[in-house]
Design an enzyme around this catalytic site. Structure first.
Site, PDB file in Angstrom:
ATOM      1  N   ASP A  66       0.823  -1.214   0.000  1.00  0.00           N
ATOM      2  CA  ASP A  66       0.000   0.000   0.000  1.00  0.00           C
ATOM      3  C   ASP A  66       0.853   1.258   0.000  1.00  0.00           C
ATOM      4  O   ASP A  66       2.072   1.204   0.167  1.00  0.00           O
ATOM      5  CB  ASP A  66      -0.970  -0.009   1.196  1.00  0.00           C
ATOM      6  N   ASN A 134      -7.560  -2.054  14.335  1.00  0.00           N
ATOM      7  CA  ASN A 134      -8.945  -2.338  13.936  1.00  0.00           C
ATOM      8  C   ASN A 134      -9.050  -3.587  13.045  1.00  0.00           C
ATOM      9  O   ASN A 134     -10.101  -3.876  12.502  1.00  0.00           O
ATOM     10  CB  ASN A 134      -9.562  -1.132  13.218  1.00  0.00           C
ATOM     11  N   HIS A 136      -7.238  -4.158  10.238  1.00  0.00           N
ATOM     12  CA  HIS A 136      -6.965  -4.012   8.797  1.00  0.00           C
ATOM     13  C   HIS A 136      -5.688  -4.757   8.414  1.00  0.00           C
ATOM     14  O   HIS A 136      -4.782  -4.943   9.223  1.00  0.00           O
ATOM     15  CB  HIS A 136      -6.943  -2.550   8.356  1.00  0.00           C
TER      16      HIS A 136
END
Ligand code: GLP
Length: 266
Positions: A66, A134, A136
């Site tokens: 990413d 969270n 991800h």
């Protein structure tokens, strides 16, 4: 799923680096899927040591997960910069190709398609992952649905807050990113997820044992046949001991400044 629990991030990093080394030694044209974040740093530090000891990267291709949208490669918080400074800088051997999504591309949809084509032409042998608090993976944020391919994502407030520690002000954290999709991650032959610290304990326990749900993307890893979680004692603390498969806490037995032998490479 394999769970390996270490007594320190350094031991865990050595283990992860030795798995990457094994892929490079085994494959003719190894493709490593690489990650960013504080957690993978001990792995990259150990891996640099292996390259300095003679590990040849010249046949290796790397493909990162990413990148933030709007940060160029020279921006100190871009993942381009992270990879160069924490992994590749000054090494005696460099990969033959290093790929990271271009967060400054004028046409982001086209950049996503280019990246998917790249992944298609270079199937990933080994995918390294961290995990967000969270749940991800990459920047695949919790949602009612997940996208399989590379896409533009709006970061959640939790991710922005958590990554703000790397920026001067929370307002400086980009709100959007490009990320490889979940299917691309799951198509890797082998996946290794690293997590350290008590703040990750609950999310790790849910990723390993919870229901497979799109609002906790790391649970998708339960669907893959070759996943290893590399943890420290704190990040493993919410997992029942039997889930470790009866393994002891692994250590490189390091009382001194030098890393000792870790584990058998066989
Ligand atoms: C970022 C990256 C993720 C990484 C996560 C964890 O959000 N996009 O790929 O897993 O950070 O970061 P850290 O290891 O610093 O906790």
């Amino acid at each position: 799923m394999k769970i390996r629990v270490f007594d320190s991030a350094r031991s865990a990093g050595l283990y992860a680096a030795s798995l990457m080394e094994a892929v490079i030694l085994r494959e003719d044209n190894p493709v490593l899927g690489l990650a960013t974040g504080g957690t993978v740093l001990p792995c990259y530090q150990a891996f640099r040591g292996l390259v300095w000891c003679g590990l040849d990267l010249s046949r290796t291709t790397t493909i990162n997960l990413d990148e933030y949208i709007g940060l160029d490669a020279q921006h100190p918080q871009s993942y381009h910069y992270f990879m160069e400074h924490n992994l590749f800088a000054g090494l005696p051997s460099r990969p033959r190709a290093v790929h990271i999504p271009d967060g400054t591309a004028g046409d982001l949809e086209r950049e996503c398609a280019r990246y998917d084509d790249l992944i298609h032409r270079n199937p990933i042998d080994f995918q390294l992952l961290g995990i967000g608090t969270n749940g991800h993976i990459g920047f695949n944020e919790p949602s009612h649905s997940l996208l399989s391919r590379t896409h533009v994502v709006s970061l959640t407030e939790e991710t922005i807050a958590s990554n703000a520690r790397f920026f001067e002000r929370v307002e400086d954290v980009p709100r959007r990113a490009l990320t490889m999709g979940v299917q691309s991650i799951l198509q890797a032959r082998q996946i290794v997820l690293m997590a350290f610290g008590r703040a990750k304990a609950d999310v790790v326990a849910r990723a390993v044992q919870g229901e497979v749900r799109t609002d906790l993307p790391a649970t998708m890893l339960q669907l893959h046949r070759d996943v290893t979680f590399i943890l420290d004692v704190d990040s493993a603390s919410a997992l029942p001991r039997e889930v470790w498969g009866g393994h002891a806490v692994l250590s490189d037995a390091s009382d001194g400044p030098e890393p000792g032998p870790l584990l058998s490479r066989s």
